[in-house]
Scaffold this active site. Sequence first.
Site, PDB file in Angstrom:
ATOM      1  N   ASP A   1      51.230  14.377 -33.606  1.00  0.00           N
ATOM      2  CA  ASP A   1      52.209  13.978 -32.582  1.00  0.00           C
ATOM      3  C   ASP A   1      53.255  12.983 -33.094  1.00  0.00           C
ATOM      4  OD1 ASP A   1      50.531  15.455 -30.797  1.00  0.00           O
ATOM      5  OD2 ASP A   1      49.266  13.676 -30.578  1.00  0.00           O
TER       6      ASP A   1
ATOM      7  N   GLU B   1      54.060  21.380 -23.121  1.00  0.00           N
ATOM      8  CA  GLU B   1      53.958  19.929 -23.275  1.00  0.00           C
ATOM      9  C   GLU B   1      54.923  19.486 -24.369  1.00  0.00           C
ATOM     10  OE1 GLU B   1      49.863  19.263 -24.246  1.00  0.00           O
ATOM     11  OE2 GLU B   1      50.068  19.971 -26.311  1.00  0.00           O
TER      12      GLU B   1
END
Length: 310
Positions: A34, A202
């Site tokens: 991430d 997402e």
Amino acid sequence: MVCRTFFLSVSFLFSIVCFGQSGNPFIRDMYTADPSAHVWADGRLYVYASHDIAPPRGCDLMDQYHVFSTDDMVHWKDHGEILRAAQVPWGRKEGGFMWAPDCAYRNGVYYFYFPHPSGTAWNSTWKIGVATSRNPASDFKVQGYIQGLESMIDPCVFVDDDGQAYFYYGGGGTCKGGKLRDNMTEIDGEMKQMEGLVDFHEASWVHKRNGLYYLSYSDNHDSAGQHNRMCYATSRSPLGPWEYKGIYMAPTDSYTNHGSIVEYKGQWYSFYHNSALSHFDWLRSICLDKLYYNADGTIQMVNQTHDEKH
């Protein structure tokens, strides 16, 4: 992040692997995911990353955010851990679940945004925490969380040219955005559904180029062994409506993907993660590759490189 049940072999559970450093993935001595990339006033590029802890147990063991920085896109400095679940006063007592973060800067303060549940029923108790520091990569202290938000993940903060900050988050097919107050910890008005996105899953990320806003995200693609692709949409407004433009990154070897797009020293880059070091979905590693635009502002497909210096 989407959790999946899986099994590990005994030999894998007890293996300990150390990695050198060159090319992709660019961090090799720990598992990271991430990547949220930003260029700050000191001229360095910083990456705020989540941390996959080995041996993994789905995505619930993720904890202990780290920050890395560079001034040449080749040599990276690990500034160390900046936050863990045990330091979140309102967090779940079991810890873990420190998922994809982001960071923003205003008036001498760095604001670190992170999703974390406040209860054992993690999927319904997500909050977006805020920690602050006068330094970009150390001394962060949790200040609380953004009030009034739904239980969702993946915070992204974009500061426009006029200084107005915007907050985005989502998950499970929903992406919302809204203005932040000057204190960077409160929503100004209501959160708005981001319209025009196709197959949003997402990992929302907003950047701006030549007056055009780009909202990138991962989709729900999951067939024939292929996983999340990175898509994007554009708008003349930071809160849309958005016009879907397509895919800019094919699936990696990991079930998930989560990326950021940033310009550094005249070159645009795409940050993302894969499982090239572990060959396992929940032990991921952050990567970067050059990103290019066409003359009409659309993004070319990113060429994912392996073990190549940039």
